[in-house]
Motif scaffolding. Structure first.
Motif, PDB file in Angstrom:
ATOM      1  N   VAL A 165      34.231 -41.710  20.979  1.00 46.18           N
ATOM      2  CA  VAL A 165      33.167 -40.699  20.905  1.00 46.18           C
ATOM      3  C   VAL A 165      33.730 -39.403  21.468  1.00 46.18           C
ATOM      4  CG1 VAL A 165      30.875 -40.024  21.718  1.00 46.18           C
ATOM      5  CG2 VAL A 165      31.332 -42.413  21.164  1.00 46.18           C
ATOM      6  N   MET A 166      33.694 -38.317  20.675  1.00 46.15           N
ATOM      7  CA  MET A 166      34.209 -37.025  21.141  1.00 46.15           C
ATOM      8  C   MET A 166      33.051 -36.090  21.449  1.00 46.15           C
ATOM      9  SD  MET A 166      37.017 -34.441  19.432  1.00 46.15           S
ATOM     10  CE  MET A 166      36.241 -34.289  17.821  1.00 46.15           C
ATOM     11  N   LEU A 167      33.169 -35.362  22.575  1.00 53.75           N
ATOM     12  CA  LEU A 167      32.153 -34.388  22.970  1.00 53.75           C
ATOM     13  C   LEU A 167      32.707 -32.979  22.811  1.00 53.75           C
ATOM     14  CD1 LEU A 167      31.813 -37.059  24.969  1.00 53.75           C
ATOM     15  CD2 LEU A 167      29.901 -35.713  25.758  1.00 53.75           C
ATOM     16  N   LEU A 249      31.354 -50.429  29.958  1.00 54.90           N
ATOM     17  CA  LEU A 249      31.098 -49.560  28.804  1.00 54.90           C
ATOM     18  C   LEU A 249      32.413 -49.117  28.155  1.00 54.90           C
ATOM     19  CD1 LEU A 249      29.182 -47.955  26.988  1.00 54.90           C
ATOM     20  CD2 LEU A 249      29.178 -46.138  28.692  1.00 54.90           C
ATOM     21  N   LEU A 250      33.432 -48.852  28.984  1.00 60.41           N
ATOM     22  CA  LEU A 250      34.728 -48.407  28.452  1.00 60.41           C
ATOM     23  C   LEU A 250      35.473 -49.545  27.759  1.00 60.41           C
ATOM     24  CD1 LEU A 250      35.949 -46.054  31.335  1.00 60.41           C
ATOM     25  CD2 LEU A 250      34.866 -45.416  29.174  1.00 60.41           C
ATOM     26  N   ASP A 251      35.061 -50.791  28.003  1.00 60.33           N
ATOM     27  CA  ASP A 251      35.638 -51.911  27.258  1.00 60.33           C
ATOM     28  C   ASP A 251      35.160 -51.894  25.813  1.00 60.33           C
ATOM     29  OD1 ASP A 251      37.169 -53.016  29.290  1.00 60.33           O
ATOM     30  OD2 ASP A 251      35.495 -54.166  30.087  1.00 60.33           O
ATOM     31  N   GLU A 252      34.081 -51.162  25.567  1.00 59.10           N
ATOM     32  CA  GLU A 252      33.508 -51.093  24.218  1.00 59.10           C
ATOM     33  C   GLU A 252      33.796 -49.751  23.534  1.00 59.10           C
ATOM     34  OE1 GLU A 252      31.901 -53.649  22.858  1.00 59.10           O
ATOM     35  OE2 GLU A 252      31.965 -54.889  24.656  1.00 59.10           O
ATOM     36  N   ILE A 253      33.781 -48.653  24.304  1.00 56.68           N
ATOM     37  CA  ILE A 253      33.882 -47.299  23.744  1.00 56.68           C
ATOM     38  C   ILE A 253      34.862 -46.464  24.566  1.00 56.68           C
ATOM     39  CG2 ILE A 253      32.613 -45.155  23.248  1.00 56.68           C
ATOM     40  CD1 ILE A 253      30.057 -46.824  23.026  1.00 56.68           C
ATOM     41  N   THR A 254      35.640 -45.618  23.889  1.00 56.37           N
ATOM     42  CA  THR A 254      36.496 -44.630  24.563  1.00 56.37           C
ATOM     43  C   THR A 254      35.874 -43.254  24.361  1.00 56.37           C
ATOM     44  OG1 THR A 254      38.515 -45.926  24.264  1.00 56.37           O
ATOM     45  CG2 THR A 254      38.792 -43.555  24.519  1.00 56.37           C
ATOM     46  N   PHE A 255      35.829 -42.431  25.412  1.00 54.00           N
ATOM     47  CA  PHE A 255      35.259 -41.083  25.317  1.00 54.00           C
ATOM     48  C   PHE A 255      36.372 -40.040  25.318  1.00 54.00           C
ATOM     49  CE2 PHE A 255      31.779 -43.560  27.126  1.00 54.00           C
ATOM     50  CZ  PHE A 255      30.714 -43.147  26.343  1.00 54.00           C
ATOM     51  N   VAL A 256      36.167 -38.971  24.545  1.00 50.14           N
ATOM     52  CA  VAL A 256      37.118 -37.854  24.522  1.00 50.14           C
ATOM     53  C   VAL A 256      36.384 -36.609  25.012  1.00 50.14           C
ATOM     54  CG1 VAL A 256      38.699 -36.480  23.119  1.00 50.14           C
ATOM     55  CG2 VAL A 256      38.304 -38.872  22.526  1.00 50.14           C
ATOM     56  N   ASP A 257      36.740 -36.154  26.212  1.00 47.84           N
ATOM     57  CA  ASP A 257      36.167 -34.929  26.781  1.00 47.84           C
ATOM     58  C   ASP A 257      37.086 -33.771  26.384  1.00 47.84           C
ATOM     59  OD1 ASP A 257      34.609 -33.199  28.191  1.00 47.84           O
ATOM     60  OD2 ASP A 257      35.122 -33.949  30.184  1.00 47.84           O
TER      61      ASP A 257
END
Length: 510
Positions: A165-167, A249-257
């Motif tokens: 997911v990118m913000l 949560l990070l085991d399921e989704i990676t975030f891009v700040d």
């Protein structure tokens, strides 16, 4: 032998051992995956009807991977016990019976040693896509240099990576705070403040301990899907880092700040790397793109326009978040919402209205004095909707991989037609430089010729300006002629092999 009567909810050590033994028994290949064939043999011992077993598989394999890992298998066994006890199986059964939903992060047992599979051994949809890419699509990409004009070649880590997911947004719209709000804790390297605090791209992902890894290091790690970022050079990699920490949560989704998009005078100071190109690269890899706005920063700057334009082709991934909305009262919020929709309408260039979530995504309680009881109810519903959208991401990850793969194959095919057409237009002997310049100058016209000749949809063609820019660095005469066999191989893959792959890994009880 009959299986069933296992525990529901949390497992004791004895039950864990029993489930591990059953899993080993069902896993005929010893590869840590129970495929449809394994399941039909093993679950037949439960004496349940085909319809009940169809529901068991559908709920346990919620991510539609086409196989059950250990955690999914435990869920399936608990569902079998419920069905045997006379309960009706519905997708909400987890909440009613307190079953632990499949989560790879829950390591109930030491991981079983997994055999390294040969390339031709396909035990999941993702395995199948890897094989099809290496054998069918990659030869076409390499022949016509698709990777130089578009994204780099795919690696195994690209297929195996967690959903991202990118913000995006201007500074101080709450991107870092949004991630912190979801994680309910700080992550390594997170800085929050009214000034532009995030000056780099930060990938927040799961890891064994809390640490920050510099960009140059992470870009060369084979098990990470970021090797393609090396094409943006050292100036970018010095502004890129990975923050790792153990978190469910990070085991399921990676975030891009991302760094705040510049506005006003600051746009005149050029970044030392291709900011829009990097955003475009991440957009292709991401499953969801959140554009964050704040009620006091609704203007869309030139750089923000370029960034949003670079998301072309990924419209289905874009969601808009009007953050910090409790800083204005209900009447002002109505005006702010209208102004935001008007601004977005001019930039996104789509007749459909984009989905906008309204809320205040931080750890502070919502300012009820400003928004009133109606606003409070609205905020809670909107925040629930956005969280539901995020929860759905891991479940849809496999479908997204297939979608992106097919999109890439279509783009590579059109690229091959364009390159071979330009090659055909070149003279055999004299005037090559002059002809090349004419072709580059009239690229829109050449695209139209290719479209008419091969009956291709106009919307699938690449961006003319970007294509022209890359083409300037090549000698068209050195490109390959059209090789119908390579095109036919990709057509067969799209028409027959991918549908066959999906058919092989659908619910075995369908």
């Amino acid at each position: 032998m009959e299986i069933g009567s296992g525990p529901i909810g949390p497992c004791t050590k004895e039950h864990q051992k029993m489930y591990q033994e059953w899993f080993n028994l069902a896993d005929s290949d010893g590869d840590g995956r129970i495929t449809g064939n394994d399941a039909t043999k093993f679950f037949a011992m439960s004496k349940l009807s085909r319809q009940e077993l169809k529901q068991v598989w559908a709920i346990a394999d919620s991510k539609r991977q086409g196989f059950l890992g250990l955690t999914e298998f435990i869920t399936a066994m608990q569902l079998v016990s419920l069905a045997q006890a006379g309960h009706e199986l519905t997708p909400e059964i987890h909440k009613i019976a307190g079953i632990a939903q499949p989560q790879p992060s829950t390591q109930w047992f030491p991981s079983k040693s997994v055999k390294k599979l040969p390339l031709n051994a396909v035990t999941s949809i993702i395995d199948g896509l890897k094989r099809l890419y290496m054998e069918k699509l990659k030869p076409l990409e390499v022949t016509y240099r698709f990777n130089d004009f578009s994204t780099p070649s795919l690696t195994n880590s690209d297929f195996d990576a967690k959903p991202m997911v990118m913000l995006l947004g201007q500074y101080s719209t709450g991107k870092t705070t949004f991630i912190k709000h979801l994680l309910r804790c700080n992550y390594p390297g997170a800085h929050i403040g009214p000034e532009p605090t995030t000056d780099r791209f930060v990938v927040v992902m799961s890891g064994p301990d809390e640490r920050s890894i510099p960009g140059n290091t992470i870009a060369v790690q084979a098990d990470m899907p970021f090797s393609g970022l090396t094409t943006f050079g050292g100036a970018f990699l010095s502004k890129f880092q990975c923050s790792q920490m153990p978190h469910p949560l990070l085991d399921e989704i990676t975030f891009v700040d991302t760094p705040g998009v510049l506005s006003g005078e600051k746009q005149r100071t050029q970044r030392s790397y291709d900011f829009t190109g990097v955003i475009s690269w991440f957009a292709a890899k991401c499953d969801l793109i959140l554009l964050l706005f704040d009620p006091h920063k609704l203007d869309i700057s030139d750089e923000f326009k370029r960034v949003i334009s670079s998301l072309r082709g990924h419209d289905d991934k874009i969601r808009v978040v009007l953050n910090k909305a409790d800083q204005v009262d209900t009447q002002q919020l109505m005006r702010v919402y209208g102004a935001l929709m008007w601004s977005l309408g001019k930039v996104l260039n789509t007749p459909e209205v984009v989905r906008v979530y309204i809320g205040s995504f931080n750890d502070k309680p919502i300012n009820e004095a400003a928004v009133g009881p109606i606003g409070l109810d609205l905020f809670e519903k909107e925040q629930d909707d956005l969280l539901a959208d995020l929860v759905d991401i891991p479940k849809k990850a496999c479908d997204r991989r297939i979608n992106e793969f097919v999109k890439r194959a279509r783009a590579a095919k059109i690229h091959a037609y364009i390159i071979s057409h330009l090659k055909k237009e070149m003279p055999a002997m004299m005037g090559k430089a002059k002809t090349q310049q004419r072709l580059i100058d009239n690229l829109e016209e050449e695209f139209a010729k290719v479209q008419r000749e091969f009956h291709l949809p106009a919307g699938d063609f690449p961006n003319v300006e970007h294509f022209r820019e890359v083409l300037n660095g090549y000698s068209i005469d050195k490109f390959e002629k059209l090789k119908p066999k390579l095109i036919q191989t990709v057509d067969d893959m799209l028409g027959y092999e991918i549908p066959e792959l999906l058919k092989n890994f659908r619910n075995p009880y369908d």
